[in-house]
Design an enzyme around this catalytic site. Structure first.
Site, PDB file in Angstrom:
ATOM      1  CE1 TYR A 251      -3.991  -2.125   1.010  1.00 30.34           C
ATOM      2  CE2 TYR A 251      -2.243  -3.450   2.028  1.00 30.34           C
ATOM      3  CZ  TYR A 251      -3.547  -3.326   1.565  1.00 30.34           C
ATOM      4  OH  TYR A 251      -4.394  -4.390   1.651  1.00 30.34           O
ATOM      5  CG  HIS A 259     -12.396   2.206  -2.410  1.00 29.96           C
ATOM      6  ND1 HIS A 259     -13.738   2.214  -2.135  1.00 29.96           N
ATOM      7  CD2 HIS A 259     -12.010   0.906  -2.324  1.00 29.96           C
ATOM      8  CE1 HIS A 259     -14.145   0.971  -1.933  1.00 29.96           C
ATOM      9  NE2 HIS A 259     -13.106   0.162  -2.032  1.00 29.96           N
ATOM     10  CB  ILE A 260      -8.245   0.887   1.328  1.00 28.43           C
ATOM     11  CG1 ILE A 260      -6.860   0.551   1.852  1.00 28.43           C
ATOM     12  CG2 ILE A 260      -9.138  -0.337   1.279  1.00 28.43           C
ATOM     13  CD1 ILE A 260      -6.844   0.203   3.325  1.00 28.43           C
ATOM     14  CG  HIS A 261      -5.662   1.593  -4.149  1.00 25.77           C
ATOM     15  ND1 HIS A 261      -6.117   2.770  -3.582  1.00 25.77           N
ATOM     16  CD2 HIS A 261      -4.488   1.906  -4.760  1.00 25.77           C
ATOM     17  CE1 HIS A 261      -5.266   3.755  -3.839  1.00 25.77           C
ATOM     18  NE2 HIS A 261      -4.268   3.255  -4.541  1.00 25.77           N
ATOM     19  CG  LEU A 262      -2.713  -5.462  -2.157  1.00 23.67           C
ATOM     20  CD1 LEU A 262      -1.630  -5.052  -1.162  1.00 23.67           C
ATOM     21  CD2 LEU A 262      -3.200  -6.876  -1.869  1.00 23.67           C
TER      22      LEU A 262
END
Length: 343
Positions: A251, A259-262
């Site tokens: 991350y 918006h959390i994103h890997l």
DNA sequence: GTTCTAGAAC
DNA sequence: GTTCTAGAAC
């Protein structure tokens, strides 16, 4: 009812009172003592809810206002609760919000029950467009959010229409919903290809659940993060070059996109979309935090805190991620990376 | 996040 | 002269 105060964390000025349910516009000006030209004189609109104990922050200026290190985005609004940090512009000028039952000992006027007076501030530099209007503005509390925006802002100035969902920082939320972009999905997550891949393989794993950033993670998200990583593993496994390339999953400390994103990214960094120092350092310094590390922190502490000053890492010299040799420019770095590909 | 471009660096 | 970066604008 408690009174609400906006507190300058670096103590540049005394707390500013935010009247209950009245929009107050702040930015560059004598009240905040901000002289930074990057900061609009109408940078943010703040509206306190003294009963419920939070304020709504709306970014009006072009340059980014951050709440908890996440960019709000022009036209967007997010809540700010006590303990959370608001940065007026470009990660600078930190503020927190406080609700005080007895405000008589707080603030600059000592008069805790009346709004702080904010006279019209004439632009002494004469460099600002007249349409920007006064330095701050209190609108009537009877308006709804939309009506208030329409009545007080559109007419007086900001030419751009309010399109919170259309701001670039919201782009992932749009892409993840687009079947044409999806390369994998299950009940918990969706995978899309990065629109501007920084390597031969660069995917983003996004949860369906709306999690704004690393700071929003709680202990019960552990299983979700583990699942996201497993899905990343699966993407790598099915990649035709899996044997040939190394991958990392992690991350960004301070992502630009909401918006959390890997990130699941191959370590060749062979891509025309990798163009500048920020791109490079965001994947090859501690700005890139391994998925495992995030999961371990969350399991240990029940939350993930991002260290201060991570943004500075993006300005570090260009350093090869394989041999650590420094490269003078991006083109030279790209040439150098080819030598590692052949081996 | 990207694009565009002024001006620094070469 | 060209290359490259960094900051503004989007």
């Amino acid at each position: 009812m408690p009174t609400c105060w906006l507190v300058s964390e670096d103590d540049r000025h005394k707390p500013i009172q935010l009247p209950h349910q009245q929009a107050l516009i702040l930015g560059r000006g004598p009240e905040t003592k901000i002289k930074d030209q990057k900061c609009s004189r109408n940078q943010v609109e703040l509206r306190a809810d003294c009963n419920r104990g939070f304020i709504i922050v709306k970014q009006l200026g072009t340059n980014p206002t951050n709440v908890e290190n996440v960019i709000v985005g022009k036209g967007n609004q997010v809540p700010l609760k006590p303990g959370q940090k608001l940065c007026m512009v470009n990660q600078l000028y930190p503020y927190t919000v406080r609700f005080i039952e007895d405000a008589s000992t707080f603030g600059s006027t000592g008069d805790g029950n009346k709004p702080v007076k904010r006279p019209y501030q004439k632009d002494s530099h004469g460099d600002e467009k007249a349409k920007e209007g006064p330095a701050s503005k209190i609108s009537t509390p009877s308006h709804t959010e939309e009506a208030s925006y329409g009545a007080s802002v559109t007419e007086k100035a900001t030419p751009q229409k309010a399109e919170p969902a259309g701001h670039w920082s919201q782009g992932l939320k749009v892409s993840m919903q687009d079947p044409k972009m999806q390369v994998y999905k299950d009940e918990k997550v969706v995978v899309i290809k990065d629109k501007y891949p920084k390597a031969r393989y660069h995917w983003l794993v996004l949860p369906w659940e709306s999690i704004s950033s690393l700071k929003a993670l709680r202990a019960d998200h552990c299983e979700l993060l583990k699942h996201m990583q497993k899905v990343g593993d699966r993407m790598i496994k099915h990649c035709p070059d899996a044997q040939k390339l190394r991958f990392r999953q992690g991350y960004h400390a301070i992502p630009s996109m909401s918006h959390i994103h890997l990130h699941v990214i191959s370590q060749d960094f062979d891509s025309p979309c990798l163009k500048n120092k920020k791109h490079w350092n965001s994947f090859t310094t501690d700005y890139f935090i391994d998925s495992q590390e995030i999961i371990a922190k969350l399991e240990r502490d029940g939350k993930v805190s991002v260290k201060e000053g991570m943004g500075e890492l993006l300005k570090l010299p260009l350093c090869c991620h394989v041999c650590r040799k420094e490269q003078a420019t991006i083109p030279k770095l790209k040439d150098h990376l080819k030598t590692h590909l052949l081996s």
